[in-house]
Design a protein around this motif. Structure first.
Motif, PDB file in Angstrom:
ATOM      1  N   ALA A 113      44.210  40.310  34.961  1.00  0.00           N
ATOM      2  CA  ALA A 113      43.929  40.335  36.494  1.00  0.00           C
ATOM      3  C   ALA A 113      42.285  40.780  37.040  1.00  0.00           C
ATOM      4  CB  ALA A 113      44.840  40.654  37.465  1.00  0.00           C
ATOM      5  N   ASN A 132      45.477  30.578  34.964  1.00  0.00           N
ATOM      6  CA  ASN A 132      45.272  32.252  35.076  1.00  0.00           C
ATOM      7  C   ASN A 132      44.254  32.626  35.919  1.00  0.00           C
ATOM      8  OD1 ASN A 132      45.831  33.630  31.957  1.00  0.00           O
ATOM      9  ND2 ASN A 132      45.951  30.929  32.189  1.00  0.00           N
ATOM     10  N   THR A 133      44.959  33.716  36.636  1.00  0.00           N
ATOM     11  CA  THR A 133      44.122  34.709  37.744  1.00  0.00           C
ATOM     12  C   THR A 133      43.114  35.702  37.089  1.00  0.00           C
ATOM     13  OG1 THR A 133      45.548  33.668  39.577  1.00  0.00           O
ATOM     14  CG2 THR A 133      44.418  35.786  39.880  1.00  0.00           C
ATOM     15  N   THR A 135      39.490  38.679  37.957  1.00  0.00           N
ATOM     16  CA  THR A 135      38.814  39.076  38.582  1.00  0.00           C
ATOM     17  C   THR A 135      37.152  38.278  39.444  1.00  0.00           C
ATOM     18  OG1 THR A 135      39.358  41.315  38.576  1.00  0.00           O
ATOM     19  CG2 THR A 135      37.080  41.252  39.756  1.00  0.00           C
ATOM     20  N   THR A 151      41.284  30.705  38.834  1.00  0.00           N
ATOM     21  CA  THR A 151      41.467  31.127  39.937  1.00  0.00           C
ATOM     22  C   THR A 151      40.600  33.216  39.795  1.00  0.00           C
ATOM     23  OG1 THR A 151      43.721  30.477  41.603  1.00  0.00           O
ATOM     24  CG2 THR A 151      42.451  31.904  41.792  1.00  0.00           C
ATOM     25  N   ALA A 152      39.439  33.292  40.580  1.00  0.00           N
ATOM     26  CA  ALA A 152      39.105  34.583  40.378  1.00  0.00           C
ATOM     27  C   ALA A 152      38.305  34.397  42.058  1.00  0.00           C
ATOM     28  CB  ALA A 152      38.008  34.349  39.774  1.00  0.00           C
ATOM     29  N   GLY A 167      40.403  27.988  41.441  1.00  0.00           N
ATOM     30  CA  GLY A 167      40.825  27.588  42.883  1.00  0.00           C
ATOM     31  C   GLY A 167      40.367  28.424  44.091  1.00  0.00           C
TER      32      GLY A 167
END
Length: 211
Positions: A113, A132-133, A135, A151-152, A167
């Motif tokens: 993350a 996946n997420t 930074t 996603t970031a 995302g």
């Protein structure tokens, strides 16, 4: 130096069986961690090699040049420079670079993350079907593909192709970027020198604020 070549399998019987300064090169062979953890100096995976088990291998650097990571990789710096690497385990590295070759995400926790992911050259991130997420994403060239949403908090889009889905967060375009996938960014900023080219209709989220 510890070289595990094609046809070779090294199975650890307990944790910390390999020296903390050892440079490990898995070239078409297999390092089988089992449930054990081990810290080494550096780790290279190439030639279709395999890191198996459920334990964690930690190193200062991880050179991923083709193969499968079924176990976990700890903190450090990871670089993808050749071949296709399938990341089924979790990579805790805070800095991940893809300059050539392809990194395929095999789970929804493949990337940390807190990771900053930079893609350049002909590098490819394939999320497959796994969300996946992280930074931050820095896309300088290359491609993001797959059906899993990446996603970031921030997306710095300088060049390349977004063929997958990005995302929520803030995306900033400062170069020539092709969007054949989709962005669901909360804010999409297209700054001076930036061009975002849509590959089809409805590539930008309906709630995205475009500046």
């Amino acid at each position: 130096n510890l070289n595990i070549n094609g046809g070779g399998t090294l199975t650890l019987g307990a944790s910390e069986r390999i020296g903390a300064l050892t440079l490990v090169d898995v070239n078409a062979g297999e390092l089988a961690l089992g449930v054990n953890n081990n810290t080494v100096g550096a780790f290279t995976l190439r030639g279709g090699g395999l890191l198996s088990g459920t334990g964690t291998l930690t190193a200062a650097t991880y050179a991923l040049q083709g193969g499968s990571v079924n176990a976990n990789l700890g903190l450090g710096v990871a670089s993808v420079t050749d071949g296709v690497t399938l990341l089924n385990g979790a990579l805790a590295a805070g800095t991940v670079g893809i300059s050539s070759g392809t990194l395929v995400l095999g789970s929804t926790i493949s990337l940390a993350a807190g990771a900053t992911l930079t893609i350049g050259g002909s590098g490819v991130l394939d999320t497959a079907s796994n969300a996946n997420t992280i930074t931050a994403l820095n896309l300088n060239s290359g491609r993001v593909t797959g059906t899993g949403t990446l996603t970031a908090a921030t997306y710095a889009l300088v060049g390349g192709v977004v063929a997958g889905t990005l995302g929520g967060g803030t995306a900033t375009v400062t170069g020539s970027v092709s969007l054949t996938g989709m962005t669901l960014a909360d804010n999409l900023n297209i700054n001076g020198g930036g061009t975002l080219t849509l590959g089809a209709s409805e590539r930008i989220g309906a709630l995205t604020l475009v500046d």
